[in-house]
Design a protein around this motif. Sequence first.
Motif, PDB file in Angstrom:
ATOM      1  N   ASP A   1      -4.452  -4.000   5.311  1.00  0.00           N
ATOM      2  CA  ASP A   1      -5.813  -3.452   5.258  1.00  0.00           C
ATOM      3  C   ASP A   1      -5.834  -1.932   5.170  1.00  0.00           C
ATOM      4  OD1 ASP A   1      -7.203  -5.892   5.320  1.00  0.00           O
ATOM      5  OD2 ASP A   1      -6.961  -6.043   7.492  1.00  0.00           O
ATOM      6  N   LEU A   2      -4.678  -1.282   5.333  1.00  0.00           N
ATOM      7  CA  LEU A   2      -4.578   0.167   5.182  1.00  0.00           C
ATOM      8  C   LEU A   2      -3.999   0.555   3.822  1.00  0.00           C
ATOM      9  CD1 LEU A   2      -3.169   1.123   8.722  1.00  0.00           C
ATOM     10  CD2 LEU A   2      -5.557   1.174   7.962  1.00  0.00           C
ATOM     11  N   PHE A   3      -3.592  -0.430   3.055  1.00  0.00           N
ATOM     12  CA  PHE A   3      -2.964  -0.202   1.753  1.00  0.00           C
ATOM     13  C   PHE A   3      -3.981   0.291   0.730  1.00  0.00           C
ATOM     14  CE2 PHE A   3      -2.197  -1.989  -2.495  1.00  0.00           C
ATOM     15  CZ  PHE A   3      -0.972  -1.413  -2.806  1.00  0.00           C
ATOM     16  N   ILE A   4      -3.616   1.356   0.015  1.00  0.00           N
ATOM     17  CA  ILE A   4      -4.484   1.891  -1.040  1.00  0.00           C
ATOM     18  C   ILE A   4      -3.947   1.538  -2.418  1.00  0.00           C
ATOM     19  CG2 ILE A   4      -5.448   3.989  -2.070  1.00  0.00           C
ATOM     20  CD1 ILE A   4      -5.239   5.205   0.795  1.00  0.00           C
ATOM     21  N   THR A   5      -2.676   1.870  -2.680  1.00  0.00           N
ATOM     22  CA  THR A   5      -2.108   1.570  -3.989  1.00  0.00           C
ATOM     23  C   THR A   5      -0.597   1.714  -3.955  1.00  0.00           C
ATOM     24  OG1 THR A   5      -2.323   2.032  -6.353  1.00  0.00           O
ATOM     25  CG2 THR A   5      -2.215   3.928  -4.898  1.00  0.00           C
ATOM     26  N   ASP A   6       0.058   1.054  -4.899  1.00  0.00           N
ATOM     27  CA  ASP A   6       1.461   1.335  -5.183  1.00  0.00           C
ATOM     28  C   ASP A   6       1.512   2.633  -5.989  1.00  0.00           C
ATOM     29  OD1 ASP A   6       1.716  -2.116  -5.754  1.00  0.00           O
ATOM     30  OD2 ASP A   6       2.728  -1.087  -4.124  1.00  0.00           O
ATOM     31  N   ILE A   7       2.305   3.583  -5.549  1.00  0.00           N
ATOM     32  CA  ILE A   7       2.460   4.825  -6.305  1.00  0.00           C
ATOM     33  C   ILE A   7       3.414   4.581  -7.474  1.00  0.00           C
ATOM     34  CG2 ILE A   7       3.238   7.223  -6.199  1.00  0.00           C
ATOM     35  CD1 ILE A   7       2.481   7.148  -3.194  1.00  0.00           C
ATOM     36  N   ASN A   8       4.553   4.002  -7.174  1.00  0.00           N
ATOM     37  CA  ASN A   8       5.511   3.529  -8.178  1.00  0.00           C
ATOM     38  C   ASN A   8       6.349   2.441  -7.507  1.00  0.00           C
ATOM     39  OD1 ASN A   8       7.461   4.920  -6.629  1.00  0.00           O
ATOM     40  ND2 ASN A   8       7.341   6.738  -7.925  1.00  0.00           N
ATOM     41  N   GLU A   9       7.468   2.109  -8.088  1.00  0.00           N
ATOM     42  CA  GLU A   9       8.240   0.986  -7.544  1.00  0.00           C
ATOM     43  C   GLU A   9       8.858   1.274  -6.178  1.00  0.00           C
ATOM     44  OE1 GLU A   9      10.870   3.295 -10.441  1.00  0.00           O
ATOM     45  OE2 GLU A   9       8.792   2.593 -10.317  1.00  0.00           O
ATOM     46  N   ASN A  10       8.952   2.551  -5.790  1.00  0.00           N
ATOM     47  CA  ASN A  10       9.626   2.899  -4.538  1.00  0.00           C
ATOM     48  C   ASN A  10       8.730   3.492  -3.457  1.00  0.00           C
ATOM     49  OD1 ASN A  10      12.220   2.124  -5.492  1.00  0.00           O
ATOM     50  ND2 ASN A  10      12.366   4.043  -6.637  1.00  0.00           N
ATOM     51  N   TYR A  11       7.445   3.744  -3.799  1.00  0.00           N
ATOM     52  CA  TYR A  11       6.554   4.407  -2.845  1.00  0.00           C
ATOM     53  C   TYR A  11       5.181   3.739  -2.820  1.00  0.00           C
ATOM     54  CZ  TYR A  11      10.033   8.117  -2.919  1.00  0.00           C
ATOM     55  OH  TYR A  11      11.199   8.822  -2.824  1.00  0.00           O
ATOM     56  N   VAL A  12       4.575   3.779  -1.638  1.00  0.00           N
ATOM     57  CA  VAL A  12       3.272   3.165  -1.399  1.00  0.00           C
ATOM     58  C   VAL A  12       2.360   4.201  -0.755  1.00  0.00           C
ATOM     59  CG1 VAL A  12       2.072   1.381  -0.053  1.00  0.00           C
ATOM     60  CG2 VAL A  12       4.245   0.852  -1.141  1.00  0.00           C
ATOM     61  N   LEU A  13       1.073   4.141  -1.070  1.00  0.00           N
ATOM     62  CA  LEU A  13       0.076   5.016  -0.452  1.00  0.00           C
ATOM     63  C   LEU A  13      -0.776   4.203   0.505  1.00  0.00           C
ATOM     64  CD1 LEU A  13      -1.120   7.946  -0.499  1.00  0.00           C
ATOM     65  CD2 LEU A  13      -2.802   7.068  -2.138  1.00  0.00           C
TER      66      LEU A  13
ATOM     67  N   LEU B   1      -0.863   8.659   3.747  1.00  0.00           N
ATOM     68  CA  LEU B   1       0.584   8.650   3.953  1.00  0.00           C
ATOM     69  C   LEU B   1       1.272   8.148   2.695  1.00  0.00           C
ATOM     70  CD1 LEU B   1       0.763   7.067   7.535  1.00  0.00           C
ATOM     71  CD2 LEU B   1       0.613   9.492   6.927  1.00  0.00           C
ATOM     72  N   VAL B   2       2.222   8.915   2.218  1.00  0.00           N
ATOM     73  CA  VAL B   2       3.085   8.508   1.111  1.00  0.00           C
ATOM     74  C   VAL B   2       4.379   8.022   1.742  1.00  0.00           C
ATOM     75  CG1 VAL B   2       4.362   9.288  -0.930  1.00  0.00           C
ATOM     76  CG2 VAL B   2       2.064  10.198  -0.464  1.00  0.00           C
ATOM     77  N   ILE B   3       4.609   6.702   1.726  1.00  0.00           N
ATOM     78  CA  ILE B   3       5.757   6.143   2.437  1.00  0.00           C
ATOM     79  C   ILE B   3       6.741   5.497   1.460  1.00  0.00           C
ATOM     80  CG2 ILE B   3       4.384   5.745   4.520  1.00  0.00           C
ATOM     81  CD1 ILE B   3       4.371   2.759   3.829  1.00  0.00           C
ATOM     82  N   THR B   4       8.006   5.513   1.834  1.00  0.00           N
ATOM     83  CA  THR B   4       9.009   4.811   1.033  1.00  0.00           C
ATOM     84  C   THR B   4       8.866   3.312   1.274  1.00  0.00           C
ATOM     85  OG1 THR B   4      10.634   5.100   2.815  1.00  0.00           O
ATOM     86  CG2 THR B   4      10.642   6.724   1.033  1.00  0.00           C
ATOM     87  N   ARG B   5       9.022   2.544   0.223  1.00  0.00           N
ATOM     88  CA  ARG B   5       8.848   1.090   0.328  1.00  0.00           C
ATOM     89  C   ARG B   5       9.919   0.475   1.247  1.00  0.00           C
ATOM     90  NH1 ARG B   5       5.719  -2.053  -2.729  1.00  0.00           N
ATOM     91  NH2 ARG B   5       5.490  -0.458  -4.332  1.00  0.00           N
ATOM     92  N   GLU B   6      11.144   0.975   1.105  1.00  0.00           N
ATOM     93  CA  GLU B   6      12.235   0.559   1.984  1.00  0.00           C
ATOM     94  C   GLU B   6      12.501   1.680   2.984  1.00  0.00           C
ATOM     95  OE1 GLU B   6      13.324  -2.442   1.845  1.00  0.00           O
ATOM     96  OE2 GLU B   6      12.260  -2.934  -0.017  1.00  0.00           O
TER      97      GLU B   6
END
Length: 297
Positions: A80-92, A105-110
């Motif tokens: 519910d806090l997810f905005i978008t996938d930035i690319n294959e390795n990062y999530v906003l 927050l720009v977070i690493t997927r792994e």
Amino acid sequence: MIENNLSLWEKIELVTQEALVKKVLHPIPTHYQIVEENGIKFIVRILDNLDKKEKAKKQQKEKQKESNYKFNPFLPYEKDLFITDINENYVLILNKYNVVNHHLLVITREFESQDTILTLEDFTALWIVFKQINGLGFYNGGKIAGASQPHKHLQIVPYPLVPEIDTLPINNLILSNKNEDNIITLKSLPYSQAVSFFEDITHKSPQELGKITFDYYYQILAKLNIKIKDNKPSINYNLLITKDWMMVIPRKQEKIESISINSLGFAGALLVKNNIELEFLLKYKPLEILTKTAFNN
């Protein structure tokens, strides 16, 4: 990978509204006052409800105890806090416990450690978002610099932080010192720091800007004598990025008395928990407090 039917900002506002309704987003209420020193209008926020912040910390500690591993709020992140996938390795995603509205927050997927050096990919991911958001990007490089989570995350807070100030309290001072040099130190600030300036970014891609930022980052670390060993910096630091400049501030301690300082503090936005801390800050002034947690210039 941002949805075509909504702009990024529209998506941020929509997710924020839905997260508030679902009560998964927990803004920390504050009031603030402007404290001017040496021409800088510092924003000093005072918590309205300390219990709410302490309750959030307690909940996190309980989750850590329940887990066989150290609790990581980003693996998995709350949907519910997810905005978008930035690319294959990062999530906003949204910051769950935000003091500033639409704190991102720009977070690493792994999992990657917050203690490791920033990469070209980190800066590129930041600029993919940053090209569409007008605000401050920042990174708390290590616990002493104010990092509260070990999972690597860069942060963005949109302008304005308060209605009285269009951008950042520190912005005009930095821009007034722009010159031909790639990297400069601001002599008017009492703590150690170094700044680089970006030329017009309008027609540059996030990939180009990521490379420019990455190169400046290494130049700044070298100027500040922050060495890299085993992919980690020798000193914790705060990093601030706007569309005009980037600054790095080496850190020697996390707090002064009970007042914690992170990157936002060096942007000119400080947070205190109560009136006792406020009185301490007003007595010693913001620049003195920042300098005590950093190094003398």
